[in-house]
Design an enzyme around this catalytic site. Structure first.
Site, short mmCIF file in Angstrom:
data_model
loop_
_atom_site.label_atom_id
_atom_site.label_comp_id
_atom_site.label_asym_id
_atom_site.label_seq_id
_atom_site.Cartn_x
_atom_site.Cartn_y
_atom_site.Cartn_z
N GLY A 135 0.82 -1.21 0.00
CA GLY A 135 0.00 0.00 0.00
C GLY A 135 0.85 1.25 0.00
O GLY A 135 2.08 1.20 0.00
N VAL A 136 0.14 2.40 0.01
CA VAL A 136 0.81 3.70 0.01
C VAL A 136 1.31 3.99 1.43
O VAL A 136 0.58 3.78 2.39
CB VAL A 136 -0.18 4.80 -0.45
CG1 VAL A 136 0.45 6.18 -0.35
CG2 VAL A 136 -0.65 4.51 -1.87
N TYR A 140 -3.44 9.75 4.40
CA TYR A 140 -2.73 8.48 4.65
C TYR A 140 -3.08 7.94 6.04
O TYR A 140 -3.43 6.76 6.19
CB TYR A 140 -1.23 8.73 4.49
CG TYR A 140 -0.34 7.67 5.07
CD1 TYR A 140 -0.30 6.39 4.54
CD2 TYR A 140 0.50 7.96 6.16
CE1 TYR A 140 0.52 5.42 5.08
CE2 TYR A 140 1.33 7.00 6.69
CZ TYR A 140 1.34 5.73 6.15
OH TYR A 140 2.16 4.77 6.69
C1 15L Z 1 5.15 6.41 8.11
O1 15L Z 1 4.00 6.01 8.24
C2 15L Z 1 5.87 6.30 6.83
O2 15L Z 1 5.48 5.16 6.11
C3 15L Z 1 7.36 6.32 6.99
O3 15L Z 1 7.95 6.54 5.73
C4 15L Z 1 7.86 7.33 8.02
O4 15L Z 1 7.77 8.60 7.50
C5 15L Z 1 7.10 7.18 9.31
O5 15L Z 1 5.73 7.10 9.15
C6 15L Z 1 7.39 8.28 10.33
O6 15L Z 1 6.45 8.80 10.92
O7 15L Z 1 8.55 8.59 10.54
#
Ligand code: 15L
Length: 266
Positions: free
Chosen positions: A73-74, A136
């Site tokens: 997923g994204v 997201y």
């Molecule tokens: C997430 O949900 C992202 O997928 C990841 O790339 C990070 O940015 C992480 O959170 C975060 O909060 O550091």
């Protein structure tokens, strides 16, 4: 202790790559999947290319598996269309396929962005209301709720891992609180797969960091005990630059830069 066949989705992703190696001891066969090329099958693997939005393909993907580790997923804030396709429709496809094919346990890569609009000064646990910091994060709330429904209605167990920041090392001051080492990630997924009783559990995925915003007391039955800590990186992170202005939302909220990302045009 081993499953016959585990499905890992998102195998091309940052954490998917780590789990492609890390899950190997946990199953006779690891079925690895992504929408993009992930190379040929290594020993003990099956490789399946699959778009999560493609219902028929997802049903074929899930068939014959005994557990699903869903990291597909994204994974960042972006425009809604890809989030809708992969994280909402795609997730529904995965859970319907689990129901239809009798898969009884899943590990879902949720995110700290489900609660990103809490302040860094707050300390929260799994029962505090969600405060997603973007579309997201909203899609990850959907995943947590969808999996709860599939547990209450059909008895499919899911551990929702609200992963902090899982990288080789913390990249900034915020990540000193959110850091989850790769070794602790693998241990967390192992516990989620093998804990005798998971039910529907929300657990924050962080290492044993000195500063933490999250209390995992509600998830003690999973038995996860992180072994690493961000503290060993503190000096390097702090030397890399001055702290952010304390009035900057990125420094105020747990979600960091996600709270200011977007809006994105479709
Ligand atoms: C997430 O949900 C992202 O997928 C990841 O790339 C990070 O940015 C992480 O959170 C975060 O909060 O550091």
């Amino acid at each position: 202790q081993e499953y016959r066949r585990i499905l890992l989705t998102g195998a091309a992703g940052g954490l998917g790559k780590v789990l492609r190696e890390g899950l190997k001891p946990f199953a006779s066969v690891l079925r690895v999947s992504d929408r993009v090329d992930i190379g040929t099958a290594k020993t003990g693997e099956e490789v399946v290319l699959c778009e999560l939005g493609d219902k028929a393909a997802v049903h074929r993907l899930v068939e014959d598996c005994d557990a699903v580790v869903h990291f597909g997923g994204v994974s960042v804030e972006t425009n809604f269309d890809p989030i809708l396709e992969a994280n909402i429709v795609g997730l529904f496809n995965v859970y319907e396929a689990m129901r239809k094919h009798g898969v009884k346990r899943a590990v879902f890569a949720s995110s700290n962005h489900v609660t990103g609009f809490y302040k860094q000064a707050d300390r929260i646990d799994a029962d505090d209301p969600v405060r997603p910091d973007g579309l997201y994060g909203v899609s990850k709330c959907f995943g947590e709720n969808l999996s709860r429904f599939y547990f209450d209605r059909y008895g499919i167990e899911t551990a929702c891992l609200r992963i902090g920041s899982s990288f080789p090392e913390p990249k900034d001051r915020r990540m000193l609180a959110t850091y989850l080492s790769y070794a602790d990630l693998i241990e967390l997924v192992r516990r989620a797969l093998f804990a005798p009783k998971v039910g529907h559990t929300v657990i924050f995925g962080a290492s044993d960091n000195k500063v933490t915003w999250w209390d995992n007391a509600k998830a003690e039955h999973i038995g996860f005990k992180p072994r690493d800590t961000s503290e060993v990186f503190r000096a390097r992170v702090e030397a890399a630059g001055p702290p952010l202005d304390p009035s900057n939302p990125v420094a105020i909220f747990q979600g960091g830069a996600f709270v200011t990302a977007g809006p994105f045009d479709d």
